[in-house]
Design a protein around this motif. Structure first.
Motif, PDB file in Angstrom:
ATOM      1  N   LYS A 126      15.711  67.138 -58.757  1.00  0.00           N
ATOM      2  CA  LYS A 126      15.277  66.131 -59.727  1.00  0.00           C
ATOM      3  C   LYS A 126      13.789  65.862 -59.620  1.00  0.00           C
ATOM      4  CE  LYS A 126      19.548  63.463 -60.255  1.00  0.00           C
ATOM      5  NZ  LYS A 126      20.171  62.154 -59.982  1.00  0.00           N
ATOM      6  N   GLY A 136       1.076  58.941 -79.010  1.00  0.00           N
ATOM      7  CA  GLY A 136       0.260  58.941 -80.221  1.00  0.00           C
ATOM      8  C   GLY A 136       0.609  60.042 -81.202  1.00  0.00           C
ATOM      9  N   ALA A 137       1.876  60.372 -81.282  1.00  0.00           N
ATOM     10  CA  ALA A 137       2.280  61.419 -82.230  1.00  0.00           C
ATOM     11  C   ALA A 137       1.907  61.033 -83.657  1.00  0.00           C
ATOM     12  CB  ALA A 137       3.776  61.680 -82.122  1.00  0.00           C
ATOM     13  N   ALA A 138       1.995  59.747 -83.927  1.00  0.00           N
ATOM     14  CA  ALA A 138       1.705  59.285 -85.284  1.00  0.00           C
ATOM     15  C   ALA A 138       0.261  59.581 -85.675  1.00  0.00           C
ATOM     16  CB  ALA A 138       1.988  57.789 -85.402  1.00  0.00           C
ATOM     17  N   LEU A 151      -0.771  62.114 -88.271  1.00  0.00           N
ATOM     18  CA  LEU A 151      -0.748  61.822 -89.698  1.00  0.00           C
ATOM     19  C   LEU A 151      -2.076  61.266 -90.198  1.00  0.00           C
ATOM     20  CD1 LEU A 151       2.816  60.309 -90.042  1.00  0.00           C
ATOM     21  CD2 LEU A 151       2.074  62.653 -90.341  1.00  0.00           C
ATOM     22  N   SER A 152      -2.947  60.882 -89.281  1.00  0.00           N
ATOM     23  CA  SER A 152      -4.248  60.367 -89.726  1.00  0.00           C
ATOM     24  C   SER A 152      -5.177  61.490 -90.143  1.00  0.00           C
ATOM     25  CB  SER A 152      -4.936  59.575 -88.615  1.00  0.00           C
ATOM     26  OG  SER A 152      -4.005  58.971 -87.785  1.00  0.00           O
ATOM     27  N   PHE A 204      -3.269  67.231 -92.213  1.00  0.00           N
ATOM     28  CA  PHE A 204      -1.820  67.133 -92.188  1.00  0.00           C
ATOM     29  C   PHE A 204      -1.326  66.112 -93.200  1.00  0.00           C
ATOM     30  CE2 PHE A 204      -3.185  68.558 -88.000  1.00  0.00           C
ATOM     31  CZ  PHE A 204      -2.535  69.775 -87.968  1.00  0.00           C
ATOM     32  N   SER A 205      -2.102  65.955 -94.267  1.00  0.00           N
ATOM     33  CA  SER A 205      -1.661  65.003 -95.284  1.00  0.00           C
ATOM     34  C   SER A 205      -0.476  65.566 -96.052  1.00  0.00           C
ATOM     35  CB  SER A 205      -2.814  64.676 -96.234  1.00  0.00           C
ATOM     36  OG  SER A 205      -3.224  65.855 -96.876  1.00  0.00           O
ATOM     37  N   ASP A 206      -0.255  66.848 -95.905  1.00  0.00           N
ATOM     38  CA  ASP A 206       0.962  67.416 -96.478  1.00  0.00           C
ATOM     39  C   ASP A 206       2.137  67.057 -95.574  1.00  0.00           C
ATOM     40  OD1 ASP A 206       2.664  69.079 -98.074  1.00  0.00           O
ATOM     41  OD2 ASP A 206       2.616  70.506 -96.413  1.00  0.00           O
ATOM     42  N   VAL A 207       3.078  66.323 -96.125  1.00  0.00           N
ATOM     43  CA  VAL A 207       4.151  65.781 -95.299  1.00  0.00           C
ATOM     44  C   VAL A 207       4.956  66.886 -94.628  1.00  0.00           C
ATOM     45  CG1 VAL A 207       6.117  64.241 -95.249  1.00  0.00           C
ATOM     46  CG2 VAL A 207       4.283  63.821 -96.827  1.00  0.00           C
ATOM     47  N   ARG A 230       5.536  67.120 -90.760  1.00  0.00           N
ATOM     48  CA  ARG A 230       6.869  67.055 -90.171  1.00  0.00           C
ATOM     49  C   ARG A 230       7.095  68.219 -89.213  1.00  0.00           C
ATOM     50  NH1 ARG A 230      12.509  68.033 -92.390  1.00  0.00           N
ATOM     51  NH2 ARG A 230      11.378  69.230 -93.940  1.00  0.00           N
ATOM     52  N   LEU A 241       5.428  67.384 -85.999  1.00  0.00           N
ATOM     53  CA  LEU A 241       6.130  66.333 -85.257  1.00  0.00           C
ATOM     54  C   LEU A 241       7.417  66.868 -84.640  1.00  0.00           C
ATOM     55  CD1 LEU A 241       5.694  63.027 -87.264  1.00  0.00           C
ATOM     56  CD2 LEU A 241       4.442  63.923 -85.318  1.00  0.00           C
ATOM     57  N   GLU A 242       8.067  67.751 -85.373  1.00  0.00           N
ATOM     58  CA  GLU A 242       9.298  68.313 -84.812  1.00  0.00           C
ATOM     59  C   GLU A 242       8.992  69.169 -83.579  1.00  0.00           C
ATOM     60  OE1 GLU A 242      11.099  70.047 -88.206  1.00  0.00           O
ATOM     61  OE2 GLU A 242      12.100  68.168 -88.780  1.00  0.00           O
ATOM     62  N   ASN A 295       8.478  67.151 -80.519  1.00  0.00           N
ATOM     63  CA  ASN A 295       9.682  66.645 -79.873  1.00  0.00           C
ATOM     64  C   ASN A 295      10.409  67.699 -79.054  1.00  0.00           C
ATOM     65  OD1 ASN A 295       9.531  64.002 -80.582  1.00  0.00           O
ATOM     66  ND2 ASN A 295      10.687  64.256 -82.484  1.00  0.00           N
ATOM     67  N   ALA A 325      10.698  62.248 -86.470  1.00  0.00           N
ATOM     68  CA  ALA A 325      10.153  63.146 -87.495  1.00  0.00           C
ATOM     69  C   ALA A 325      11.024  63.160 -88.744  1.00  0.00           C
ATOM     70  CB  ALA A 325      10.014  64.551 -86.932  1.00  0.00           C
ATOM     71  N   LEU A 345      10.007  61.705 -92.081  1.00  0.00           N
ATOM     72  CA  LEU A 345       9.147  62.426 -93.014  1.00  0.00           C
ATOM     73  C   LEU A 345       9.956  63.260 -94.005  1.00  0.00           C
ATOM     74  CD1 LEU A 345       6.288  63.539 -90.631  1.00  0.00           C
ATOM     75  CD2 LEU A 345       6.449  61.524 -92.045  1.00  0.00           C
ATOM     76  N   SER A 399       7.010  60.148 -98.491  1.00  0.00           N
ATOM     77  CA  SER A 399       6.155  61.315 -98.676  1.00  0.00           C
ATOM     78  C   SER A 399       4.688  60.897 -98.719  1.00  0.00           C
ATOM     79  CB  SER A 399       6.528  62.056 -99.951  1.00  0.00           C
ATOM     80  OG  SER A 399       6.352  61.201-101.050  1.00  0.00           O
ATOM     81  N   VAL A 450       1.734  59.795 -96.890  1.00  0.00           N
ATOM     82  CA  VAL A 450       1.437  59.912 -95.462  1.00  0.00           C
ATOM     83  C   VAL A 450       1.088  58.572 -94.842  1.00  0.00           C
ATOM     84  CG1 VAL A 450       0.066  61.117 -93.757  1.00  0.00           C
ATOM     85  CG2 VAL A 450       0.627  62.231 -95.891  1.00  0.00           C
ATOM     86  N   ARG A 453       2.951  57.090 -91.709  1.00  0.00           N
ATOM     87  CA  ARG A 453       2.267  56.812 -90.458  1.00  0.00           C
ATOM     88  C   ARG A 453       2.550  55.380 -90.005  1.00  0.00           C
ATOM     89  NH1 ARG A 453      -3.648  55.943 -89.045  1.00  0.00           N
ATOM     90  NH2 ARG A 453      -3.817  55.489 -91.235  1.00  0.00           N
ATOM     91  N   LEU A 508       5.887  55.348 -88.395  1.00  0.00           N
ATOM     92  CA  LEU A 508       5.895  56.009 -87.085  1.00  0.00           C
ATOM     93  C   LEU A 508       5.190  55.160 -86.035  1.00  0.00           C
ATOM     94  CD1 LEU A 508       5.387  59.804 -87.756  1.00  0.00           C
ATOM     95  CD2 LEU A 508       7.450  58.500 -87.365  1.00  0.00           C
ATOM     96  N   GLU A 509       4.144  54.477 -86.459  1.00  0.00           N
ATOM     97  CA  GLU A 509       3.459  53.635 -85.485  1.00  0.00           C
ATOM     98  C   GLU A 509       4.345  52.480 -85.053  1.00  0.00           C
ATOM     99  OE1 GLU A 509      -0.208  52.879 -87.443  1.00  0.00           O
ATOM    100  OE2 GLU A 509      -1.122  54.733 -86.694  1.00  0.00           O
ATOM    101  N   ASN A 564       6.829  53.450 -82.467  1.00  0.00           N
ATOM    102  CA  ASN A 564       6.309  53.576 -81.106  1.00  0.00           C
ATOM    103  C   ASN A 564       6.110  52.235 -80.420  1.00  0.00           C
ATOM    104  OD1 ASN A 564       6.278  56.313 -80.862  1.00  0.00           O
ATOM    105  ND2 ASN A 564       4.208  56.544 -81.661  1.00  0.00           N
TER     106      ASN A 564
END
Lengths: 418, 418
Positions: free
Chosen positions: A235, A245-247, A250-251, A255-258, A262, A265-266, A269, B247, B250, B256, B258, B262, B265-266, B269
């Motif tokens: 262990k 800060g995954a979110a 999106l800033s 990556f403004s294309d969802v 996504r 983000l996937e 994870n 995720a 999204l 859709s 962004v 966001r 998502l924030e 968290n």
DNA sequence: TGTTAGCACTCAACCGCGAAGAGTGCTAAC
DNA sequence: GTTAGCACTCTTCGCGGTTGAGTGCTAACA
């Protein structure tokens, strides 16, 4: 190699393009360079140079009538030789941030990995990018400091182990109910006596027999206990991943294309992928930069990763990675990771203004005696095997370059001042 | 009340609108209802009814010439009375999923909270929504099962405590170095003897004095040890939050944008907010649904939360919440949470086809003797205080409604079959 | 030979416009 | 009470023209 390919002027122009692109995210045109970074050249000249840079693969054009955008190769050269870190190193976390970090970094037994996680949080906050912390040395070098078997109920006990880096782990033991608590305690004491100071691999049958003899418990009956201890170690050596800060992904406009967002983000994870990603880079202590397609994970081609591994008192804590768009603020990220490294390495406070990365060009061999150890290590790692490039020519080139850079910076500052 | 406000036909139309909107995410027009859910009415009639429903606040129009969209009030009525769960309850996780969950749900000491986390993962996978698991009872009812003080180095020890739900926690103790390990072990044994079986609050000065007397260690010197034990309890009662499938937010078209995504998502968290969100709903065992603006967190006005609290063997494990757009597939989410509850509650396997939520209308009072306990509890919670509505009229209405529903469903199936 | 001014060309981004289509509300007839 | 018909509203989409940034090329210049 690059030195032959690119003269000084081309490098300066490339640097200007990348600096500007990092700042504005707009494809940068020749006129912008000519005006904003006044280098005494007309836009036409710069245009020609940029065409050359494109031909050589350092820049590319989104479409015919747009400005230029750095390619992965361009970024590579930039992080290896061009970027200057001085500007970025001025920043400090706010006093509250520092206080928070300090208090949470108090070395707390059993929560060793917390340190790397807290550091990761800080890095994410400082850089405004996503950060990933991977803990776990998994190197089997740690020694047992103390152990104890706690009777819980008949036939059931808990193995607790403390390693020499103060990691604590526990595991359940299902044992022969015939072993009463008192005997179990004796076993515990004997094990502690015999095993403490050893690495787990060093535990052998002789030792177990010795415990058996001292306690009157048969070797077979003892095995569940030993297994429990091994379970603890397993262990302790398991790798953990924290994402912070995954979110923030999106800033970033890229990556403004969802759908794209996504996808990222996937991936974030997927602990297994992240471990691969970070660990692959963390062979040595030091910074490693992977740009765009340099990292192999499908779907992260438009991302860059900067990783730094940390050790405290010789114990490897783990690795922190910053994940962001290829167009990331490399100087800032490198500076932040370096800053955190200094905090984490602890104790040794450098006088204000002195930093371990101090030269504009990362792969300059250490000039004076300014912390050559760290500098050397860093240069090696950051350039990712660029040692062969660091010949006399490079040295010369870079030095001249630096002078020019400083002049350039100065004049820009004056401009902004007015 | 609603019963007076809405006649059966209006309810059926409202149900059709919401079902369709959940399915398509398009504002639904009168013609769609008339054709797809052939209820023997022309679109004009339905149009009139929909106008009424809008006036009553159950529907709204994005703009003049668009179809209708359910309002929060509409959803409320839907989850309270209209939705039918039968269709959704057929699903089962794949055999691999089940195997995975089962193996990970093995009751493992010290990893109690893992169960709720694994369950949360499963829920997220089954529903395709984000799920949030909150662990920790924090109710102070657990008793000490076993404890032990492990000497680590001079002046430093580790307190390990096992609670009666097999939670394990440890904490560091800095004690008077004058206490040698042997004495510490005696203290440990005495504490174990005296404290086991008690709740932590029950530890009093008399007990401590008894330990002091039996071991010859002064009360003052004993205090750090006691403090360590309390520290353990504090840790055991701390609430932990796991988020699974963030995720997935999204994937929903309503996010859709962004910026919106966001924001969510924030919030996800922010552990403190999530704890508030989930805990607020988890007063009792059972399902609670909060729709849109019903939950108070700024920024989650377009989201709904369905929570379920779980206990195993009378020990409250925690709460699982599903967070999704207001237009979420409520029947599926409720069914999934209920499915997981059955798995988690363990042992008692219900015969196939029998489920604890079985009626089309949740607030129908238990008809025959079909697990009235669970049903009763659920109805109370799901309807969130709708008891007053569940009079004779409601019963009648609902029953008729169900019959009609089944007819409706049947005919739809036939249609699709061809 | 390297640098620069000028010019024609390209192409994404923006804007306004009209057509299409979905859906409504209202009215009058059944 | 229900329904057919019709006028009206409003979004969406595609089209074409304009704008502007930026390029490549050429010819002149130092």
């Amino acid at each position: 190699m690059e030195q032959d390919e690119l003269d000084l002027r081309k490098m300066l122009i490339l640097k200007a393009v990348i600096d500007d692109y990092i700042e504005t995210r707009e494809p940068v045109g020749s006129r912008t360079i000519a005006k904003k970074y006044d280098m005494g050249l007309s836009s036409a000249t710069i245009r020609n140079e940029m065409a050359d840079l494109e031909e050589l693969g350092y820049l590319s054009q989104p479409h015919t009538s747009a400005g230029r955008v750095p390619s992965d190769k361009g970024y590579r050269l930039y992080v290896d030789k061009l970027m200057n870190l001085e500007e970025k190193l001025g920043f400090e976390p706010t006093p509250e941030e520092l206080e928070d970090v300090k208090s949470r970094m108090q070395h707390e037994i059993g929560e060793m990995s917390d340190q790397i996680r807290v550091a990761s949080e800080l890095v994410s906050r400082l850089t405004e990018y996503t950060s990933i912390a991977v803990t776990g040395a998994a190197d089997g070098t740690r020694r047992i400091k103390a152990l104890q078997v706690v009777p819980v109920e008949p036939g059931k006990a808990l193995a607790v182990i403390v390693l020499d880096d103060d990691t604590v782990r526990n595991a359940v033991i299902q044992h022969d109910p015939a072993i009463v608590p008192e005997v179990l305690m004796k076993v515990s004491t004997q094990c502690n006596l015999l095993f403490a100071g050893h690495r787990v691999e060093e535990i052998n049958l002789n030792m177990i027999d010795a415990v058996s003899e001292a306690t009157g418990v048969s070797r077979a009956a003892l095995m569940p206990v030993i297994d429990g201890l091994f379970e603890c170690i397993k262990k302790a050596e398991s790798t953990e991943v924290y994402t912070e800060g995954a979110a923030k992904f999106l800033s970033h406009p890229e990556f403004s294309d969802v759908g794209k967002a996504r996808g990222i983000l996937e991936l974030l994870n997927r602990d297994d992928l992240m471990i691969d990603l970070i660990k692959e880079c963390s062979t040595a202590d030091g910074l490693v930069i992977r740009i765009g397609s340099e990292n192999k994970i499908e779907g992260l081609n438009e991302c860059s990763v900067v990783t730094a591994s940390y050790s405290v008192n010789g114990v490897k804590l783990g690795t922190i990675g910053v994940l962001g768009p290829t167009r990331m603020d490399y100087p800032r990220v490198v500076a932040a990771l370096e800053y955190v490294r200094r905090r984490l390495t602890g104790g040794r406070e450098l006088p204000a203004g002195t930093v371990s990365i101090q030269k504009g060009m990362l792969n300059l061999e250490g000039e004076a005696g300014t912390e050559p150890g760290i500098d050397g290590a860093k240069a090696d790692n950051v350039t990712g095997g660029a040692k062969d490039n660091a010949g006399v020519d490079a040295d010369n080139l870079a030095r001249t370059d630096k002078v020019r850079n400083e002049g350039l910076l100065r004049s820009r500052k004056q401009e902004e001042g007015q």
